[in-house]
Enzyme design. Structure first.
Site, PDB file in Angstrom:
ATOM      1  N   GLY A 156       0.799  -1.222   0.000  1.00  0.00           N
ATOM      2  CA  GLY A 156       0.000   0.000   0.000  1.00  0.00           C
ATOM      3  C   GLY A 156       0.834   1.274   0.000  1.00  0.00           C
ATOM      4  N   LYS A 200      -3.171 -10.102  -1.764  1.00  0.00           N
ATOM      5  CA  LYS A 200      -2.284  -9.776  -2.885  1.00  0.00           C
ATOM      6  C   LYS A 200      -0.933 -10.502  -2.773  1.00  0.00           C
ATOM      7  CE  LYS A 200       1.131  -6.529  -1.709  1.00  0.00           C
ATOM      8  NZ  LYS A 200       1.031  -6.530  -0.298  1.00  0.00           N
TER       9      LYS A 200
HETATM   10  P1  ADP Z   1       1.293  -3.998   2.810  1.00  0.00           P
HETATM   11  O1  ADP Z   1       0.242  -2.954   2.644  1.00  0.00           O
HETATM   12  O2  ADP Z   1       2.620  -3.588   2.288  1.00  0.00           O
HETATM   13  O3  ADP Z   1       0.856  -5.352   2.340  1.00  0.00           O
HETATM   14  P2  ADP Z   1       0.843  -4.677   5.608  1.00  0.00           P
HETATM   15  O4  ADP Z   1       0.453  -3.525   6.463  1.00  0.00           O
HETATM   16  O5  ADP Z   1      -0.198  -5.640   5.236  1.00  0.00           O
HETATM   17  O6  ADP Z   1       1.606  -4.077   4.356  1.00  0.00           O
HETATM   18  O7  ADP Z   1       2.036  -5.511   6.306  1.00  0.00           O
HETATM   19  C1  ADP Z   1       3.193  -4.851   6.802  1.00  0.00           C
HETATM   20  C2  ADP Z   1       3.051  -4.657   8.289  1.00  0.00           C
HETATM   21  O8  ADP Z   1       3.111  -5.921   8.955  1.00  0.00           O
HETATM   22  C3  ADP Z   1       4.151  -3.894   8.987  1.00  0.00           C
HETATM   23  O9  ADP Z   1       3.988  -2.493   8.854  1.00  0.00           O
HETATM   24  C4  ADP Z   1       4.004  -4.352  10.445  1.00  0.00           C
HETATM   25  O10 ADP Z   1       3.216  -3.446  11.167  1.00  0.00           O
HETATM   26  C5  ADP Z   1       3.229  -5.673  10.351  1.00  0.00           C
HETATM   27  N1  ADP Z   1       3.872  -6.828  10.990  1.00  0.00           N
HETATM   28  C6  ADP Z   1       3.204  -7.766  11.696  1.00  0.00           C
HETATM   29  N2  ADP Z   1       4.044  -8.703  12.146  1.00  0.00           N
HETATM   30  C7  ADP Z   1       5.292  -8.358  11.741  1.00  0.00           C
HETATM   31  C8  ADP Z   1       6.577  -8.952  11.894  1.00  0.00           C
HETATM   32  N3  ADP Z   1       6.754 -10.087  12.580  1.00  0.00           N
HETATM   33  N4  ADP Z   1       7.633  -8.349  11.317  1.00  0.00           N
HETATM   34  C9  ADP Z   1       7.472  -7.201  10.603  1.00  0.00           C
HETATM   35  N5  ADP Z   1       6.269  -6.586  10.437  1.00  0.00           N
HETATM   36  C10 ADP Z   1       5.180  -7.157  10.979  1.00  0.00           C
HETATM   37 MG    MG Z   2      -1.645  -5.108   3.616  1.00  0.00          MG
END
Ligand code: ADP
Ligand code: MG
Length: 318
Positions: A10, A218
């Site tokens: 995102g 995704k």
């Molecule tokens: P995107 O929109 O890029 O798919 P997401 O928000 O779905 O991103 O996933 C990324 C987020 O995952 C990070 O910002 C973090 O807050 C969260 N997260 C949860 N568990 C972990 C972990 N073990 N290591 C790193 N990030 C994590």
């Molecule tokens: Mg996401």
């Protein structure tokens, strides 16, 4: 030449906490494309995919506000719209970035459908929140009008629509894009495919496919695309420099080079957030189990170095 699928999260497409304007999106994409152009300039075969959560949420709301003057479109049509708008923006910004580095490749968006199983258990148990928050009265109205299932969000004090998130089974445009890449001798095209996980469809009685109201993860879809194209590397780009253990605690530690088995063990131990990092790790494991060579999780600025095996969470097949 190494084939890389870069899955953009995102924040590569829109600023967190922004108003969601087109100008904001353009600024964000403009900041993202130099890194993608650099990867292409290094000679990698490049394929892109991306998320669409905020964009599809905005379209759902627009459609809701437009009723009854303009009939609201179903989610599959909105998914196609987001693939078009995001793909267009990446095409528009990535092309000049490539030219600046002397790379003569064509960027092209392929509206992509992802087949899911009509009997996927997810259809009995919607889990993915979409769209805006509703108060009690509005939520009841949506239940009656559209038969929606909604869940109450304690933190935000409102109701939100839930849709199923079935597993991707097949990418329907896979064959066409394989042929396209082959025709370009591997460097002629940079396809943008399966945005938002692809438009979820199920086989239709009598032939063809029809869209369903659902959202495909995704990252799981990216893994499927990378396998169907036989790419070497799946790189999931997000807003953190990698996956961490003890995430969000004082003991947090970013994972660097790690084996497939170690990553699987950490995943089974529940180290990675459900719906965020969890599906990314699962996507990577599926990719490596399915013959992929290398899996990377990192952020945009670190991506070129991650591909040179210098930073980020990196997992080799063996
Ligand atoms: P995107 O929109 O890029 O798919 P997401 O928000 O779905 O991103 O996933 C990324 C987020 O995952 C990070 O910002 C973090 O807050 C969260 N997260 C949860 N568990 C972990 C972990 N073990 N290591 C790193 N990030 C994590
Ligand atoms: Mg996401």
């Amino acid at each position: 030449m190494t084939g890389v699928l870069v899955a953009l999260g995102g924040n590569a497409l829109a600023r967190a906490g922004g108003a969601g304007s087109w100008e904001e999106a353009r600024v964000q994409v403009r900041a993202t494309v130099p890194v993608l152009a650099e990867i292409a300039a290094q000679g990698h075969e490049l394929v892109l995919t991306h998320g669409n959560g905020p964009q599809v949420g905005a379209l759902l709301r627009q459609n809701e506000l437009g009723e009854p003057e303009i009939p609201a479109l179903p989610m599959d049509a909105l998914g196609a719209e987001t693939q078009g708008q995001i793909g267009y923006l990446i095409q528009a910004e990535l092309t000049p970035a490539l030219r600046r580095l002397g790379v003569d490749r064509s960027v092209l968006t392929v509206i992509s459908r992802t087949e899911v199983a009509a009997d996927d258990p997810a259809f009995q148990d919607p889990t993915k929140p979409v769209g805006r928050f509703y108060d009690d009265a509005e939520a009841e109205q949506m239940r009656q009008r559209f038969g929606w299932i909604l869940a109450f969000d304690e933190a935000r004090g409102g109701w939100r629509r839930l849709v199923p998130s079935p597993r991707p089974v097949r990418w329907l445009e896979g064959r066409a894009v394989r042929q396209l890449l082959a025709a370009g001798l591997g460097t002629g095209w940079i396809p943008i495919v399966s945005g938002g996980g692809g438009i979820p469809v199920v086989p239709r009685a009598g032939g063809g496919y029809e869209g369903v109201d659902a959202v495909i993860d995704k990252d799981l879809s990216a893994s499927l695309v990378a396998r169907e194209l036989g790419l070497d590397i799946l790189a999931i780009v997000t807003d953190v420099p990698g996956a961490a253990v003890h995430f969000g605690t004082p003991r947090q530690r970013w994972l660097e080079k790690i084996t497939r088995q170690e990553l699987r063990t950490l995943h089974e131990r529940g180290e990675f957030g459900a719906g965020t990092m969890g599906p990314k790790v699962e996507a990577g494991l599926d990719f490596l189990d399915g013959g992929g060579r290398r899996f990377i999780i990192t952020d945009i600025p670190s991506l070129p170095r991650a591909l040179r095996n210098g930073v980020g969470t990196r997992v080799e097949r063996d």
